[in-house]
Write a protein that holds these residues in place. Structure first.
Motif, short mmCIF file in Angstrom:
data_model
loop_
_atom_site.label_atom_id
_atom_site.label_comp_id
_atom_site.label_asym_id
_atom_site.label_seq_id
_atom_site.Cartn_x
_atom_site.Cartn_y
_atom_site.Cartn_z
N VAL A 10 0.84 -1.20 0.00
CA VAL A 10 0.00 0.00 0.00
C VAL A 10 0.87 1.25 0.00
N ALA A 17 0.90 4.06 -2.88
CA ALA A 17 0.58 5.46 -2.58
C ALA A 17 1.63 6.39 -3.17
N LEU A 47 -4.63 1.45 -5.36
CA LEU A 47 -4.78 2.07 -4.05
C LEU A 47 -6.25 2.30 -3.73
#
Length: 348
Positions: free
Chosen positions: A157, A161, A175
């Motif tokens: 993640v 990002a 995401l």
């Protein structure tokens, strides 16, 4: 008369050669760097090497190699050889992030040198190369190159990002799905849906900009009329945008084309039980059995990421997907499936 014409041509070539020889090396290197950065295929750069001995020598200067376009690395899988490998390593040593990403992907997935491949992608990711960040995120999500216990969802993640912040549409879509599903991050449906809409908006804008560039200059107007580009919808048109427009598929990176050709052409072989990602623009293979997720509706296709599943759903799978009963009748086992997000939800 013919002899005089040959003499004039020979004299002209000599004069051009003399003009080139009179230019300082740093100026020639600067010019070659510009040409290398705008190369649209490998022959564009190879032609520079073949022009003359001086250009052949200056074209492998580190400053030039650091600027070579990613399209110049679009080698066919069947043409892979030691000289291509050495050239990519030269570009990596010169600081070319696209070469680091390309060679990293090839080593990790094709040559099965996991450590070196991941290291090269990390080298490019440190320099904010969005595609490298996203590829490392996919590796973390799947635990590629290791066991299922090697998955690191939070790291995936975080990498997504960062890539999304740099403008990578697939990372932005990935995401969005992670936030919407609470996968590796605290669930936030509204924020996830906002990111998915943003990814689709960027996808649409990119396609429209590509159409504008292809339009003849004499047809440009002060105000762009997007209806001129015939963005039509219909039951037979696969929609790659959720805004109801039939836009072209995103351009596939040359290294993804290479991966697909490597395994489908027979140059490289997948171990028994391993599969390629079903999204035609990906080419990533599994590194262990059942690494990728199957479609929860039909069980006939598998994907390395939620982003690939969402794209392939809109591109082709939406019209091909059938209930899982048919797959079970053909001998599939429930134990082979992993939990996946519903295809309809991924198409948001």
């Amino acid at each position: 008369m013919l002899q005089r014409k040959k003499q004039r041509i020979s004299r002209a070539c000599t004069e051009i050669s003399d003009l080139l020889d009179g230019l300082p090396d740093d100026l020639v290197i600067s010019i070659i760097s510009k040409l290398a950065s705008s190369a649209s295929s490998p022959p564009d750069f190879i032609n520079i090497l073949l022009t003359c001995k001086r250009l052949n020598r200056l074209a492998v200067h580190p400053l030039v190699l650091s600027k070579v376009s990613f399209k110049a690395f679009a080698v066919k899988a069947r043409n892979w050889c030691d000289s291509v490998h050495r050239f990519l390593k030269q570009c990596v040593n010169a600081g070319n992030v696209e070469a680091s990403y390309t060679l990293g992907m090839i080593r990790f997935y094709c040559l099965q040198n996991r450590g070196s491949g991941a290291s090269l992608m990390a080298k490019a990711a440190i320099k904010s190369h969005a595609s490298s960040l996203y590829s490392l995120a996919v590796i973390q999500f799947n635990g590629s190159g290791g066991s299922k216990n090697d998955k690191d969802l939070r790291a995936g993640v975080a990498l997504c990002a960062r890539a999304a912040f740099l403008g990578h549409v697939d990372a932005l879509r990935e995401l969005g799905h992670c936030l919407q599903d609470g996968y590796g991050v605290r669930q936030h449906r509204a924020e996830g849906r906002r990111l998915l809409v943003q990814a689709n908006a960027r996808e649409l804008a990119s396609s429209l900009n590509a159409l504008v560039k292809r339009k003849p200059p004499q047809q440009h107007h002060r105000r762009l009329n997007y209806q001129h580009y015939s963005l039509k919808t219909g039951p037979g048109c696969p929609l790659l945008s959720d805004f109801g427009c039939n836009v072209s598929a995103p351009e596939v990176h040359p290294v993804n084309v290479f991966l697909k050709e490597w395994f489908e052409s027979g140059v490289g072989e997948l171990a028994p039980g391993l599969r390629l990602c079903s999204h035609k623009g990906c080419g990533r293979p599994e590194t262990r059995a059942h690494e990728f997720r199957r479609c929860s509706v039909c069980g006939m296709v598998n994907y390395c990421s939620r982003g690939c599943q969402a794209l392939d759903w809109k591109l082709r799978h939406k019209v091909e997907c059938r209930p899982i009963e048919r797959w079970l009748e053909e001998g599939g086992g429930v134990g082979e499936m992993e939990e996946v997000v519903e295809a309809e939800e991924l198409a948001i």
